[in-house]
Design an enzyme around this catalytic site. Structure first.
Site, PDB file in Angstrom:
ATOM      1  N   HIS A  20      27.988   3.540  28.535  1.00  0.00           N
ATOM      2  CA  HIS A  20      27.473   2.383  29.280  1.00  0.00           C
ATOM      3  C   HIS A  20      26.138   1.986  28.663  1.00  0.00           C
ATOM      4  O   HIS A  20      25.078   2.469  29.052  1.00  0.00           O
ATOM      5  CB  HIS A  20      27.309   2.745  30.763  1.00  0.00           C
ATOM      6  CG  HIS A  20      27.084   1.572  31.661  1.00  0.00           C
ATOM      7  ND1 HIS A  20      27.904   1.283  32.732  1.00  0.00           N
ATOM      8  CD2 HIS A  20      26.144   0.599  31.650  1.00  0.00           C
ATOM      9  CE1 HIS A  20      27.464   0.200  33.356  1.00  0.00           C
ATOM     10  NE2 HIS A  20      26.390  -0.234  32.700  1.00  0.00           N
ATOM     11  N   HIS A  22      24.337  -1.681  27.233  1.00  0.00           N
ATOM     12  CA  HIS A  22      24.459  -3.127  27.064  1.00  0.00           C
ATOM     13  C   HIS A  22      23.816  -3.575  25.758  1.00  0.00           C
ATOM     14  O   HIS A  22      22.635  -3.293  25.511  1.00  0.00           O
ATOM     15  CB  HIS A  22      23.806  -3.857  28.237  1.00  0.00           C
ATOM     16  CG  HIS A  22      24.577  -3.726  29.519  1.00  0.00           C
ATOM     17  ND1 HIS A  22      25.528  -4.642  29.916  1.00  0.00           N
ATOM     18  CD2 HIS A  22      24.549  -2.777  30.495  1.00  0.00           C
ATOM     19  CE1 HIS A  22      26.044  -4.275  31.086  1.00  0.00           C
ATOM     20  NE2 HIS A  22      25.467  -3.134  31.451  1.00  0.00           N
ATOM     21  N   ASP A  24      22.840  -6.480  24.784  1.00  0.00           N
ATOM     22  CA  ASP A  24      21.695  -7.382  24.956  1.00  0.00           C
ATOM     23  C   ASP A  24      20.567  -6.742  25.752  1.00  0.00           C
ATOM     24  O   ASP A  24      19.553  -7.396  26.028  1.00  0.00           O
ATOM     25  CB  ASP A  24      22.116  -8.705  25.604  1.00  0.00           C
ATOM     26  CG  ASP A  24      23.063  -8.528  26.773  1.00  0.00           C
ATOM     27  OD1 ASP A  24      23.254  -7.388  27.241  1.00  0.00           O
ATOM     28  OD2 ASP A  24      23.636  -9.543  27.224  1.00  0.00           O
ATOM     29  N   GLY A 174      26.964  -7.807  36.632  1.00  0.00           N
ATOM     30  CA  GLY A 174      26.196  -8.783  37.391  1.00  0.00           C
ATOM     31  C   GLY A 174      26.073  -8.419  38.855  1.00  0.00           C
ATOM     32  O   GLY A 174      26.548  -7.375  39.313  1.00  0.00           O
ATOM     33  N   HIS A 201      31.440  -2.419  36.965  1.00  0.00           N
ATOM     34  CA  HIS A 201      30.200  -2.159  37.688  1.00  0.00           C
ATOM     35  C   HIS A 201      30.517  -2.186  39.186  1.00  0.00           C
ATOM     36  O   HIS A 201      31.069  -3.177  39.689  1.00  0.00           O
ATOM     37  CB  HIS A 201      29.178  -3.256  37.410  1.00  0.00           C
ATOM     38  CG  HIS A 201      28.406  -3.104  36.136  1.00  0.00           C
ATOM     39  ND1 HIS A 201      28.994  -3.208  34.901  1.00  0.00           N
ATOM     40  CD2 HIS A 201      27.085  -2.875  35.917  1.00  0.00           C
ATOM     41  CE1 HIS A 201      28.070  -3.049  33.962  1.00  0.00           C
ATOM     42  NE2 HIS A 201      26.900  -2.837  34.558  1.00  0.00           N
ATOM     43  N   GLU A 204      26.416  -0.177  42.565  1.00  0.00           N
ATOM     44  CA  GLU A 204      25.058  -0.141  42.021  1.00  0.00           C
ATOM     45  C   GLU A 204      24.079  -0.726  43.025  1.00  0.00           C
ATOM     46  O   GLU A 204      23.022  -0.156  43.287  1.00  0.00           O
ATOM     47  CB  GLU A 204      24.986  -0.922  40.706  1.00  0.00           C
ATOM     48  CG  GLU A 204      23.599  -0.966  40.088  1.00  0.00           C
ATOM     49  CD  GLU A 204      23.533  -1.811  38.821  1.00  0.00           C
ATOM     50  OE1 GLU A 204      22.544  -1.693  38.086  1.00  0.00           O
ATOM     51  OE2 GLU A 204      24.468  -2.609  38.578  1.00  0.00           O
ATOM     52  N   ASP A 289      22.260   2.471  29.912  1.00  0.00           N
ATOM     53  CA  ASP A 289      22.344   1.136  30.495  1.00  0.00           C
ATOM     54  C   ASP A 289      21.658   0.123  29.579  1.00  0.00           C
ATOM     55  O   ASP A 289      22.316  -0.583  28.831  1.00  0.00           O
ATOM     56  CB  ASP A 289      21.760   1.100  31.909  1.00  0.00           C
ATOM     57  CG  ASP A 289      22.290  -0.081  32.728  1.00  0.00           C
ATOM     58  OD1 ASP A 289      23.283  -0.702  32.300  1.00  0.00           O
ATOM     59  OD2 ASP A 289      21.725  -0.364  33.793  1.00  0.00           O
TER      60      ASP A 289
END
Length: 371
Positions: A20, A22, A24, A174, A201, A204, A289
């Site tokens: 996991h 990201h 970006d 998101g 996801h 969270e 993350d």
């Protein structure tokens, strides 16, 4: 005080698997500065160290939506094939330098189409960069829970088109609140029919109902974060119905402890439920993350979690083996990664199990686990 056997050098040397991470959220600060100059995008500062500190301060505001604000800077510079390929390659280089032996990167290609790229071209560029990376890897395509149904459907179709050609899975990311996965049921069902694994996801920033939806309605094989599953564990660690189902099906939680503190999912690292999940027999992994936003590495995450919960170094190896077993890699790649984890562990003087499951199915309390 560090638990017995741990040092920063050992944390770095241990073989690691990240599931996991990201794309970006993990740019090198210097790369972000260079790409912003090329794109004409205004940053808060052009000093790489100051920029990294600024983004981490911005992320650490105990709110998921505030945490996500910093992505406006990174997404803004990832709008060309060259930038996407560069960042994907550099991400794998940085992870490898940190001792990672396999990585699954993820991002939402819909966010990288502002200058006219198609989602397919976006994914193709990222995969080209990853192909030049130093470690085996896979790409997870993200759809955004908050996006229109037709946009997520197009993201899903790109994942289907590239599955087996570098894309290994699909995710919904998101804000969770008021954005159930069921809104995108048609797209998720098409992905499942096409054989694309799902990791969603969930849990969270919202209750365990989102986890239940991901598991029971959509058959997700992994859950991103999953913090609120704690609500389905009794004070004695007894599993409730949802936790029992997750345990029985072998569904893996992609825990991201520091990020969860920054978004307010937990108050402090000591409040993170990872130790209780493990004690309850639920498979967990440790993940970064967003390395840039949270100012973390896989090594720092392992060391911080081990220090907080007094886990032994063998826990770090078990986490890596669980990560490899839970990956969406093909069988040959998974075996390659398992062999690499075991070879590196043995080179560090650890005894590892070469055959059978990587960790016991029962009695998985961290202090009792063997690698």
């Amino acid at each position: 005080m560090m638990p017995t056997g741990w040092t920063p050098a050992l944390a770095r040397a241990l073989p690691k698997v990240v599931l996991h991470d990201h794309l970006d959220g993990g740019l090198r600060p210097a790369t972000l500065v260079e790409l912003a100059a090329d794109a004409g995008h205004l940053l808060p500062t052009t000093d790489p160290a100051e920029l990294a500190a600024h983004l981490t301060r911005g992320a650490n505001r105990r709110d998921l939506e505030l945490y996500l604000e910093g992505f406006e800077h990174t997404v803004a510079v990832l709008q060309t094939p060259e930038a996407l390929a560069r960042v994907a390659r550099e991400s794998l280089e940085d992870l490898a330098e940190d001792g990672v032996v396999y990585a699954e990167l993820r991002f939402a290609p819909e966010l990288n189409t502002r200058q006219g790229l198609s989602m397919g071209a976006v994914v193709d560029a990222a995969l080209a960069g990853m192909a030049d990376g130093p470690i085996p890897s896979g790409l997870i395509v993200d759809g955004m829970r908050t996006s229109p149904v037709d946009v997520v459907a197009r993201s899903a179709q790109v994942a289907i088109d590239f599955h087996g050609r570098g894309v290994v899975g699909f995710d919904l990311a998101g804000a969770e609140a008021f954005n159930p996965a069921g809104v995108h049921a048609d797209a998720l069902d098409r992905l499942t029919a096409a054989g694309v694994p799902l990791t969603l996801h969930a849990g969270e920033a919202h209750g365990p109902t989102m986890i239940a939806e991901a598991v029971e309605r959509f058959g997700a094989r992994r859950i991103g974060h999953g913090v609120t599953l704690l609500q389905d564990l009794g004070p004695d660690g007894r599993r409730g119905p949802l936790a029992e189902r997750i345990h029985r099906l072998g569904i893996t939680l992609e825990c991201c402890p520091t990020s969860n503190v920054h978004t307010g999912a937990v108050a402090t690292l000591a409040d993170h439920p990872i130790a209780r999940f493990e004690a309850a027999g639920i498979t967990t992994t440790v993940n970064t993350d967003n390395r840039l936003m949270s100012g973390v590495t896989m090594s720092s995450e392992l060391l911080d979690v081990a220090t907080t919960f007094e886990f032994p170094p063998t826990w770090g190896l078990a986490i890596a083996l669980d990560g490899a077993m839970s990956s969406f890699a093909d069988d040959a790649t998974r075996q390659q990664v398992l062999d690499e984890v075991r070879d590196r562990a043995e080179s560090l003087g650890f005894r590892v199990q070469r055959d059978g499951p990587p960790v016991p199915d029962e009695a998985r309390a961290p202090g009792d686990r063997e690698a």
